[in-house]
Design an enzyme around this catalytic site. Structure first.
Site, PDB file in Angstrom:
ATOM      1  N   LYS A   8       0.844  -1.198   0.000  1.00 52.77           N
ATOM      2  CA  LYS A   8       0.000   0.000   0.000  1.00 52.77           C
ATOM      3  C   LYS A   8       0.877   1.245   0.000  1.00 52.77           C
ATOM      4  CE  LYS A   8       0.952   1.458   4.330  1.00 52.77           C
ATOM      5  NZ  LYS A   8       1.579   2.772   4.638  1.00 52.77           N
ATOM      6  N   ASP A 134      -2.693  -1.215  10.516  1.00 50.48           N
ATOM      7  CA  ASP A 134      -2.883  -1.256   9.070  1.00 50.48           C
ATOM      8  C   ASP A 134      -3.469  -2.576   8.578  1.00 50.48           C
ATOM      9  OD1 ASP A 134      -1.950   1.302   8.681  1.00 50.48           O
ATOM     10  OD2 ASP A 134       0.069   0.701   8.067  1.00 50.48           O
TER      11      ASP A 134
END
Length: 288
Positions: A8, A134
């Site tokens: 990401k 996350d």
């Protein structure tokens, strides 16, 4: 079972406040990219969780998020079979690209499927939050607004098509160090997260890139000026904008033109600024 753990980037990262428990409240625009680690899961008659990896310096016990993810579900659902995990890393380690969190997310998804636990995506996200802030996003994937400590997620429209150049210099950065040394009173400019959400909904790439900002650069780039050097070089080579991802030190540049992106890749690859470099694209929740 074979799985892909996707990397990401943070298109925008704002820290709102520090909480009494020591965690930081954030507002971030998260984006999955076509860069991934490979994970294979196999049931085993040998009790326990056994991890093999292509990087000899990675821990293979409880200090590895992959181990913790598997153990979380196997303990809770009383799974007595053993589990072999083969982790092949391609995402740079300690780079601000979410590799460890994504590996853990993939293992949660894989164990759920392999042992028929029947957990929904939301249930997996909730369990992932126990492992790392996350991890829930890495289960969701795509383009999303992340709030709270990163676990409160709102899916967004897909990011406009573009080319993403990711470069990691030859340094590693501790996320804990960066947050510990962040002085919010000294942060003068906060990213326009709401404006970026609007730009994404309108499919405006320049609306996104003109608002890219990461408050953690105040710490990381202050300590490592090479981050700004890479950003400057990417923009000189045609990036609409360039920014550090997460707590760093990886830098990414957004390109509208594929030829400019490829030229920038070739130019930067042969400089002393970067140790690892990748040219990729955004990844959507449906693999787009």
């Amino acid at each position: 079972m074979k799985l892909r753990a996707m990397a990401k980037i943070n298109l925008g990262l704002d820290v709102v406040k520090k909480r009494e428990d020591g965690y930081h409240e954030v507002r971030m625009i998260m984006q999955t990219i076509h860069m991934y680690d490979q994970i294979e899961l196999h049931k085993s008659d040998i009790v326990g969780i056994h991890i093999k990896t292509n990087l000899p310096y990675l821990p293979t016990g409880e200090n590895n998020l992959v181990y913790r993810a598997a153990k979380l579900l196997m303990d809770e659902y009383h799974i007595t079979k053993g589990l072999d995990i083969n982790l092949v890393k391609f995402i740079p380690v300690a780079a601000g690209l979410g590799g460890g969190s994504s590996d853990a997310a993939a293992v949660l998804v894989g164990v759920n499927r392999m042992f028929g636990l029947g957990l929904s995506q939301k249930q997996l996200e909730d369990k992932g939050a126990k492992i790392g802030a996350d991890v829930p996003y890495c289960i969701l994937r795509g383009t999303a607004l992340a709030e709270g400590i990163g676990e409160v997620l709102t899916p967004l429209c897909l990011m406009p098509p573009c080319y993403i150049l990711v470069a990691k210099p030859g340094i590693n950065v501790s996320t804990r160090y960066v947050y510990k040394n962040l002085d919010l009173e000294k942060v003068k400019n906060h990213p326009d997260i709401d404006g970026m959400i609007t730009a994404i909904s309108k499919g405006s790439l320049t609306g996104v890139t003109s608002r890219m900002s990461n408050v953690l650069e105040n710490v990381t780039a202050g300590e490592y000026p090479i981050i700004h050097e890479i950003e400057t070089k990417m923009i000189e080579l045609g990036a609409l904008s360039a920014m550090m991802s997460g707590s760093g030190p990886s830098v990414f540049g957004i390109f509208e033109d594929e030829k400019k992106a490829q030229r920038a890749y070739r130019k930067l690859k042969h400089t002393s600024l970067v140790r690892q470099i990748f040219l990729t694209k955004p990844f959507g929740r449906r693999g787009k």
